[in-house]
Structure formats: structure tokens, C-alpha cells
Design a protein around this motif. Structure first.
Motif, PDB file in Angstrom:
ATOM      1  N   ILE A 166       0.864  -1.176   0.000  1.00  0.00           N
ATOM      2  CA  ILE A 166       0.000   0.000   0.000  1.00  0.00           C
ATOM      3  C   ILE A 166       0.903   1.229   0.000  1.00  0.00           C
ATOM      4  N   VAL A 167       0.681   2.120  -0.945  1.00  0.00           N
ATOM      5  CA  VAL A 167       1.412   3.382  -1.011  1.00  0.00           C
ATOM      6  C   VAL A 167       0.468   4.477  -0.539  1.00  0.00           C
ATOM      7  N   LYS A 168       0.753   5.027   0.636  1.00  0.00           N
ATOM      8  CA  LYS A 168      -0.141   6.044   1.218  1.00  0.00           C
ATOM      9  C   LYS A 168       0.475   7.425   1.025  1.00  0.00           C
ATOM     10  N   ILE A 169      -0.298   8.328   0.443  1.00  0.00           N
ATOM     11  CA  ILE A 169       0.191   9.661   0.097  1.00  0.00           C
ATOM     12  C   ILE A 169      -0.631  10.713   0.837  1.00  0.00           C
ATOM     13  N   THR A 170       0.066  11.604   1.547  1.00  0.00           N
ATOM     14  CA  THR A 170      -0.585  12.746   2.190  1.00  0.00           C
ATOM     15  C   THR A 170       0.203  14.004   1.825  1.00  0.00           C
ATOM     16  N   GLY A 171      -0.498  15.121   1.753  1.00  0.00           N
ATOM     17  CA  GLY A 171       0.172  16.357   1.376  1.00  0.00           C
ATOM     18  C   GLY A 171       0.520  16.385  -0.101  1.00  0.00           C
ATOM     19  N   GLU A 172       1.496  17.237  -0.448  1.00  0.00           N
ATOM     20  CA  GLU A 172       1.907  17.431  -1.838  1.00  0.00           C
ATOM     21  C   GLU A 172       3.118  16.556  -2.129  1.00  0.00           C
ATOM     22  N   VAL A 173       2.995  15.644  -3.062  1.00  0.00           N
ATOM     23  CA  VAL A 173       4.008  14.608  -3.287  1.00  0.00           C
ATOM     24  C   VAL A 173       4.351  14.500  -4.773  1.00  0.00           C
ATOM     25  N   ALA A 174       5.665  14.416  -5.069  1.00  0.00           N
ATOM     26  CA  ALA A 174       6.150  14.149  -6.420  1.00  0.00           C
ATOM     27  C   ALA A 174       6.771  12.755  -6.454  1.00  0.00           C
ATOM     28  N   MET A 175       7.150  12.303  -7.646  1.00  0.00           N
ATOM     29  CA  MET A 175       7.735  10.979  -7.768  1.00  0.00           C
ATOM     30  C   MET A 175       9.049  10.868  -6.996  1.00  0.00           C
ATOM     31  N   ASP A 176       9.798  11.967  -6.889  1.00  0.00           N
ATOM     32  CA  ASP A 176      11.026  11.959  -6.088  1.00  0.00           C
ATOM     33  C   ASP A 176      10.742  11.542  -4.645  1.00  0.00           C
ATOM     34  N   ASP A 177       9.602  12.003  -4.123  1.00  0.00           N
ATOM     35  CA  ASP A 177       9.233  11.663  -2.749  1.00  0.00           C
ATOM     36  C   ASP A 177       8.909  10.186  -2.618  1.00  0.00           C
ATOM     37  N   VAL A 178       8.305   9.610  -3.641  1.00  0.00           N
ATOM     38  CA  VAL A 178       8.019   8.174  -3.634  1.00  0.00           C
ATOM     39  C   VAL A 178       9.327   7.391  -3.600  1.00  0.00           C
ATOM     40  N   GLU A 179      10.289   7.815  -4.420  1.00  0.00           N
ATOM     41  CA  GLU A 179      11.590   7.146  -4.440  1.00  0.00           C
ATOM     42  C   GLU A 179      12.280   7.243  -3.088  1.00  0.00           C
ATOM     43  N   ARG A 180      12.260   8.441  -2.481  1.00  0.00           N
ATOM     44  CA  ARG A 180      12.902   8.598  -1.168  1.00  0.00           C
ATOM     45  C   ARG A 180      12.243   7.697  -0.130  1.00  0.00           C
TER      46      ARG A 180
END
Length: 350
Positions: A222-236
Motif C-alpha cells: 500500500i502506497v499512502k500519500i498525504t500532502g503534496e508529493v512528487a515521484m522523487d518523494d516516492v523514491e525517497r
């Protein structure tokens, strides 16, 4: 820019994630790094991996010294809603520690640990030994800062603050609250990657995020995203390399302790920077519990169930919620419902 890694390197990273001990993780990281191509696009990743390997080497050496009865241990296991680390002017941080906790002892060679409260939330406060940025303690203090959830920077003037920020920056740490947050949670059951988007994706889509995570070999996550997120943030998030730390600055005359209103303001600031929420649970026809569960902002009903017991999580069908997250009090919601601070949750299982 997202690092373009070959499939072999991505497969090696899963072994890093699966490693259980510092020794295993260090060996897996070395193996992973050997498959990472060295070019400008991978500079930050390589730098982070080498820094992490250095920390793991030191950690393994600490364990060896601990086993032999030699060496000082600075690592402090987390407790409460989050861990706050005091850094900066030594006398001022000792004054802060005495002002917001019941601990009166100043650290000499070992950290001093205390607990403070914001309303009904327990917050752990850690005051490390005296150190300078050039001393033998510096590397260990950086490790403590990485482990902490919030940093409190105690300074007398702007010069002290600038020097402290430079020290953290030189060690790969950025101060501030991230614009968004990504959590990639591997699941034991289920199939495929599911994106739970509770924020805003910038320059990408949920489908692209899903494909990117799947490319690392995640079979169920499960990939949970909150706030403003770019693909760089997913990688980190996948590489656990994000080092942006929320912080609070306390500027004060060294001789004096914090006044009551300053102490209360600091506790409120710590609670806000931890970015957590309080959730109270209840049984049908019973009042809610007095002690809250403390969860990261953006947490769902399913995460409440998981924190309480695995059987509740596995059997969860729906919940009734009272509080700010719902339009109607006692509203029936599903497991993915995002909760707010102060919500009351009644879980229902099959």
C-alpha cells in the motif's frame, strides 16, 4: 530527478529491506551499491547509501563493544507519541529539559531522557551529552538526530543557529516540515500495489506511482500519500533516504528557565511538529477510552485496528466515527477512512 536504476539494482534493494540485523543490512547495501551505475543522476543515492553504510558500521561496532562491556551507547529507543532531540547551546538545552520534564539531571557521558505532556499526549525528550561539531561525539549525535522525530534547536543568537544548521546540512539533513509524506507498506497478504491518495500528486499520476513501485518487485503493498508529493518523494520513501526534519527554535538567555507561557508554547509546538493525531476508541454502547491512540496524521480506520490487534485488522469490515472527519456523528465508514485529531472510533468486525 528520479533515479533510473537497472532491474538488478532494484532487486538487490529488496534484499536490503528484508535484512534483519545491522550486519545483514550492511552487507546487502554493499551488494546493492555494486549494481548502481555511477553517474550524475545517482550521485545523491550513492552518497546516501555510503553514509548509511558508515552509520551501520558504527552501529555494529557499538554492539560489539556493548557485548564486551566497553563503549558508550547513545541510541535511545523511542517512547510516547514521538521523540524530540535537544541540540544546541548546552546550558540552554539543560534549562529546557528541566522546564518541560521532571528530569533535573544534566547529561555528562550518556543522554538524559525524560517525558513531557501536551494535554493527554506523552512526548519523549532526549538531551544528549555535551559535544562540539568537531568532536568525536559529532557522528553519533547525527545518528541520534536521524532517529528523532523533531529537533529542538536551543540558541542564544543567530550565529549559533546558523552554525547548528550548517552542521546538520553538512551531514545530509534538511530542516523543515516536508510538503508531503509517502509511506510504502509491504503487505503479507493480498496481491498487487494499491495507491491510497489523500493528498496531491505533482507531475505524476497514481498509475505511474503504482508502476514505479511495482518495478522494485513489490508483490503486495500500500502506497499512502498525504500532502503534496512528487515521484522523487516516492523514491525517497522506498530508499528510506528522506532526511528532512521538523524543528523548533528556542532562543533564550542561558541563566533563566522557561516561563510558564513559554513552556506551554513549546509543548504545543512540539505536538504540532510531530504531526500526529489522537484517536479514541469505544465499544458499542460504551463511553470512549480516556487514553488515546497516537497516530501519524493521515492515518486510517484500518491503521487503528492494526495498532490495537492483528485480528481486528484482519477481520475489520467497517467502523462508526464521531468527530471532525465525518459529516454525521456516528457515521459508518470503511477501513480506508482518514481520521482527524480527536476522532472517536468504534470498530466492527466480521
Amino acid at each position: 530527478m528520479v533515479t533510473n536504476l537497472p532491474a538488478e539494482a532494484k532487486a538487490k534493494w529488496l534484499r536490503v529491506m528484508d535484512a534483519k540485523t545491522p550486519e545483514e543490512k550492511l552487507q546487502a547495501l554493499q551488494d546493492f551499491l555494486s549494481y548502481v551505475p555511477k553517474h550524475k543522476g545517482t550521485e545523491n543515492l550513492v552518497m546516501w547509501a555510503r553514509r548509511r553504510m558508515a552509520e551501520l558500521r558504527e552501529q555494529t561496532e557499538k554492539e560489539k563493544r556493548k557485548g564486551s562491556g566497553r563503549g558508550l551507547q547513545l541510541f535511545v529507543e523511542k517512547d510516547g507519541a514521538g521523540q524530540v532531540l535537544l541540540l544546541g547551546n548546552y546550558q540552554l538545552r539543560c534549562n529546557v529539559m528541566r522546564s518541560i520534564t521532571n528530569v533535573k539531571q544534566d547529561p555528562v557521558e550518556l543522554p538524559v531522557v525524560g517525558m513531557t505532556y501536551y494535554e493527554d499526549v506523552r512526548i519523549q525528550v532526549v538531551n544528549p551529552p555535551f559535544f562540539t561539531t568537531e568532536s568525536r561525539w559529532a557522528t553519533r549525535i547525527v545518528g541520534m538526530a536521524r532517529n528523532a522525530d523533531v529537533l529542538v534547536l536551543t540558541v542564544e543568537n543567530s550565529g549559533e543557529l546558523s552554525k547548528l544548521k550548517d552542521f546538520l546540512s553538512d551531514n545530509g539533513m534538511t530542516l523543515g516540515r516536508p510538503r508531503g509524506r509517502v509511506v510504502v507498506e509491504r503487505m503479507r497478504t493480498g496481491s498487487g500495489v494499491r495507491v491510497v491518495n489523500m493528498g496531491k500528486l505533482v507531475g505524476t499520476t497514481e498509475e505511474e506511482v503504482k508502476r514505479y513501485v511495482e518495478g522494485f518487485g513489490f508483490r503486495s503493498a500500500i502506497v499512502k500519500i498525504t500532502g503534496e508529493v512528487a515521484m522523487d518523494d516516492v523514491e525517497r520513501a522506498i530508499f528510506e533516504s528522506g532526511s528532512t526534519k521538523p524543528f523548533v527554535v528556542v532562543s533564550h538567555d542561558v541563566p533563566g528557565s522557561l516561563k510558564p507561557w513559554e513552556r506551554d508554547q513549546l509543548k504545543l509546538a512540539l505536538f504540532r511538529e510531530l504531526d500526529v493525531i489522537r484517536v479514541y476508541t469505544k465499544e458499542p454502547f460504551e463511553p470512549p477510552t480516556k487514553d488515546p491512540l497516537v497516530l501519524k496524521r493521515g492515518s486510517t480506520v484500518a491503521e487503528v485496528a492494526k495498532k490495537l490487534h492483528s485480528s481486528l485488522y484482519e477481520g475489520l469490515t467497517y467502523a462508526r466515527v464521531w468527530g471532525k472527519s465525518v459529516k454525521h456523528q456516528g457515521q459508518r465508514v470503511g477501513p480506508d477512512w482518514v481520521l482527524e485529531d480527536g476522532d472517536i472510533v468504534e470498530l466492527h468486525t466480521r
